[in-house]
Design a protein around this motif. Structure first.
Motif, short mmCIF file in Angstrom:
data_model
loop_
_atom_site.label_atom_id
_atom_site.label_comp_id
_atom_site.label_asym_id
_atom_site.label_seq_id
_atom_site.Cartn_x
_atom_site.Cartn_y
_atom_site.Cartn_z
N ASN A 1 59.73 57.36 66.01
CA ASN A 1 59.10 55.93 65.39
C ASN A 1 57.59 56.21 65.09
N LEU A 2 56.90 56.82 65.93
CA LEU A 2 55.54 57.35 65.92
C LEU A 2 55.41 58.21 64.44
N HIS A 3 56.22 58.93 64.43
CA HIS A 3 56.13 59.94 63.13
C HIS A 3 56.39 58.88 62.00
N ALA A 4 57.26 57.96 61.94
CA ALA A 4 57.34 57.26 60.85
C ALA A 4 56.14 56.35 60.54
N LEU A 5 55.29 55.94 61.73
CA LEU A 5 54.42 55.25 61.30
C LEU A 5 53.10 55.95 60.96
N ILE A 6 53.00 57.21 61.47
CA ILE A 6 51.95 58.23 61.13
C ILE A 6 52.34 58.36 59.42
N GLU A 7 53.35 58.72 58.85
CA GLU A 7 53.65 59.07 57.64
C GLU A 7 53.27 57.81 56.81
N ALA A 8 53.50 56.62 56.99
CA ALA A 8 53.32 55.39 56.35
C ALA A 8 51.98 55.37 56.09
N CYS A 9 51.17 55.54 57.25
CA CYS A 9 49.68 55.41 57.29
C CYS A 9 49.04 56.59 56.47
N THR B 1 76.38 57.87 67.43
CA THR B 1 76.49 57.64 66.02
C THR B 1 75.91 56.41 65.74
N LEU B 2 75.87 55.49 66.27
CA LEU B 2 75.51 54.04 66.19
C LEU B 2 73.79 54.05 66.34
N ALA B 3 73.52 54.76 67.41
CA ALA B 3 72.07 55.12 67.76
C ALA B 3 71.25 55.51 66.40
N ALA B 4 72.07 56.68 65.80
CA ALA B 4 71.54 57.26 64.83
C ALA B 4 71.13 56.54 63.69
N ARG B 5 72.19 55.62 63.40
CA ARG B 5 71.84 54.59 62.22
C ARG B 5 70.86 53.57 62.41
N VAL B 6 70.99 53.16 63.66
CA VAL B 6 70.10 52.43 63.99
C VAL B 6 68.53 52.62 63.98
N LEU B 7 68.57 54.16 64.41
CA LEU B 7 67.29 54.98 64.52
C LEU B 7 66.70 54.95 63.06
N ASP B 8 67.52 55.36 62.06
CA ASP B 8 67.08 55.49 60.65
C ASP B 8 66.48 54.01 60.13
N ALA B 9 67.09 52.99 60.70
CA ALA B 9 66.80 51.56 60.42
C ALA B 9 65.44 51.32 61.06
N GLU B 10 65.18 51.69 62.02
CA GLU B 10 63.97 51.47 62.77
C GLU B 10 62.78 52.40 62.12
N HIS B 11 63.07 53.60 61.55
CA HIS B 11 61.97 54.13 61.01
C HIS B 11 61.52 53.57 59.45
N LEU B 12 62.33 52.72 58.94
CA LEU B 12 61.78 51.89 57.80
C LEU B 12 61.23 50.67 58.30
N LEU B 13 61.88 49.87 59.25
CA LEU B 13 61.26 48.51 59.79
C LEU B 13 60.17 48.75 60.44
N TYR B 14 59.70 49.74 61.17
CA TYR B 14 58.69 49.74 62.12
C TYR B 14 57.16 49.67 61.06
N PRO B 15 57.24 50.66 60.06
CA PRO B 15 56.10 50.67 59.29
C PRO B 15 56.04 49.52 58.24
N HIS B 16 57.26 48.77 58.26
CA HIS B 16 57.11 47.67 57.37
C HIS B 16 56.53 46.37 58.22
N ALA B 17 57.09 46.48 59.49
CA ALA B 17 56.55 45.08 60.19
C ALA B 17 55.12 45.22 60.76
N LEU B 18 54.55 46.63 61.03
CA LEU B 18 53.30 46.72 61.21
C LEU B 18 52.33 46.52 60.06
N LYS B 19 52.91 46.93 58.54
CA LYS B 19 52.16 46.46 57.38
C LYS B 19 51.96 44.87 57.20
N LEU B 20 53.08 44.07 57.66
CA LEU B 20 52.93 42.59 57.68
C LEU B 20 51.77 42.39 58.34
N VAL B 21 51.80 42.66 59.79
CA VAL B 21 50.70 42.13 60.81
C VAL B 21 49.32 42.57 60.45
#
Ligand code: GRF
Length: 203
Positions: free
Chosen positions: A13-21, A165-185
């Motif tokens: 998730n940190l990686h996803a945030l770094i990439e967004a920034c 398998t469920l964790a992997a699908r949720v994790l993919d969604a986390e990597h989109l959600l966290y950068p989006h939510a941080l952007k909102l805030v």
């Protein structure tokens, strides 16, 4: 906005945030510090590779939870952060720490809160026969995995899913959600006031 990220492990998730920034045009935040309670967290290397200052504070070297949180708080304050993001940070915070970052402190949890707080989320979601799961970004409160919800994403639970398998699908969604939510805030599109999320419509 100046953002700090707290991690304990892998740091995807940190990686996803770094990439967004780094790569999202006009992204309203920059990560200025990554801190971990685990000196061996893989995410610390990721941060260093991106040129972000890191801090490892091994919680086992402190006499108490309070002493650890006070040291962490002091270091985070020095970095003059506007927002603090927990991304797979596996320590519960003391009341003093939670108050210190009140409404400037986000966490991501791999379920549709307020359902399935805590560990072993995906096992419990499958066990309960849920047909959907997802992830939540919320403001941090003293009670674990509680607090005003900034945003959520939903994924299906499939018939043949295992917790992995469920964790992997949720994790993919986390990597989109966290950068989006941080952007909102960080942009002020969403503010957290008292215990409510306020959506600010720009003119
Ligand atoms: C994520 O599933 C997060 O929601 C949970 O711990 C995991 C951390 O993964 N709290 P990573 O370290 O970001 O890869």
């Amino acid at each position: 906005k100046r953002v700090g990220v707290l991690i304990s492990g892998r740091g995807s998730n940190l990686h996803a945030l770094i990439e967004a920034c780094q790569y999202e045009p006009d992204y309203p935040a920059e990560i200025v510090l990554v801190a971990s309670n685990n000196p061996d967290a893989a995410g610390l290397q990721k941060a260093a590779d991106s040129g972000i200052p890191t801090l490892a504070l091994d919680h086992r070297t402190f006499d108490s939870r309070e002493a650890f949180d006070e040291a962490l708080d002091r270091n985070l304050k020095k970095a003059e952060l506007d927002i603090l993001c927990n991304a797979g940070f596996m320590r519960l915070h003391t009341e003093g720490f939670v108050k210190s970052w009140w409404n400037r402190h986000l966490n991501i949890h791999p379920s549709l809160l307020p359902a399935f707080k805590g560990l072993h989320t995906h096992e419990r979601v499958i066990e309960a026969g849920m047909t959907v799961s997802g992830c939540t970004v919320h403001a941090v409160r003293l009670e674990m995995d509680s607090g005003p919800i900034v945003d959520q994403a939903v994924v299906p639970v499939l018939n043949n899913d295992t917790p992995d398998t469920l964790a992997a699908r949720v994790l993919d969604a986390e990597h989109l959600l966290y950068p989006h939510a941080l952007k909102l805030v960080a942009s002020g599109a969403v503010t957290i006031e008292d215990d409510k999320i306020v959506v600010n419509h720009s003119e």
